[in-house]
Design an enzyme around this catalytic site. Structure first.
Site, short mmCIF file in Angstrom:
data_model
loop_
_atom_site.label_atom_id
_atom_site.label_comp_id
_atom_site.label_asym_id
_atom_site.label_seq_id
_atom_site.Cartn_x
_atom_site.Cartn_y
_atom_site.Cartn_z
N HIS A 114 41.40 29.84 29.14
CA HIS A 114 40.58 30.22 29.84
C HIS A 114 39.07 29.52 29.14
CE1 HIS A 114 37.67 33.03 32.10
NE2 HIS A 114 37.11 33.03 31.04
N GLY A 121 36.92 28.31 12.09
CA GLY A 121 38.18 27.77 11.73
C GLY A 121 37.89 26.29 11.04
N PHE A 160 53.05 14.86 13.75
CA PHE A 160 52.77 13.72 14.90
C PHE A 160 52.34 12.42 14.63
CE2 PHE A 160 52.61 18.06 16.75
CZ PHE A 160 53.33 18.11 17.93
N GLU A 215 45.97 30.35 14.77
CA GLU A 215 44.88 29.68 15.53
C GLU A 215 45.36 29.99 16.98
OE1 GLU A 215 43.67 25.68 14.65
OE2 GLU A 215 44.77 26.06 12.79
N TYR A 266 32.47 34.05 17.92
CA TYR A 266 32.65 34.19 16.22
C TYR A 266 32.13 35.60 16.17
CZ TYR A 266 32.99 29.07 15.77
OH TYR A 266 33.61 27.78 15.98
#
Length: 155
Positions: free
Chosen positions: A84, A15, A109, A79, A91
């Protein structure tokens, strides 16, 4: 939401490198190809559900679909934050998810702290909702048990 529950499987790609480093909240990101396969009319926003890496255990997750207004993304992303702690990156592994419910629309935000606080609230809400009996049953869905031929790197 007429698309829910929504079942999706795809390879985990790299990402933006913000989840773990900037936010302290690691995410597994689907490739552009998988993102484009989502229904075009699915609302952007924050969702909750179940996730499984390879044929591993099924865990609670929160998921963002959209443009991440705080970061002003030019491409839509999906995403997944799996609730966990994993020992290592995954990947290239196959991520299977079932999106069960909607938490809130995506929004901008004023600060990174405000974004992190909102994500923490989303995680708490997902934790609560996924403990409901009607949501727990999807954790056991056969969708999470892939045939060996679909696995990557033995997972």
């Amino acid at each position: 939401m007429r698309h829910l529950p929504y079942f999706c499987r795809g390879e985990v790609g790299r990402g933006f490198g913000r989840g773990s480093k900037e936010l302290g909240i690691p995410t597994a990101n689907f490739s552009e190809q998988v993102v484009e396969s989502f229904p075009s009319d699915i609302s952007t926003g924050i969702y909750y559900g179940w996730a499984c890496v390879g044929n591993g255990d099924v865990h609670k997750m929160v998921l963002s679909i959209g443009w991440n207004p705080y970061y002003k993304n030019v491409k839509k992303s999906v995403e997944t934050h799996i609730i966990h702690t994993f020992k290592e990156d995954f990947y290239g592994e196959i991520l299977s998810i079932v999106i069960i419910g909607y938490i809130r629309p995506e929004k901008n935000f004023d600060s990174l702290d405000a974004l992190i606080s909102a994500i923490q609230d989303d995680i708490e809400e997902a934790n609560r909702k996924l403990d409901l009996p009607e949501h727990l049953k999807l954790k056991e869905d056969n969708f999470f048990h892939m045939p060996e031929s679909k696995l990557v790197n033995g997972h």
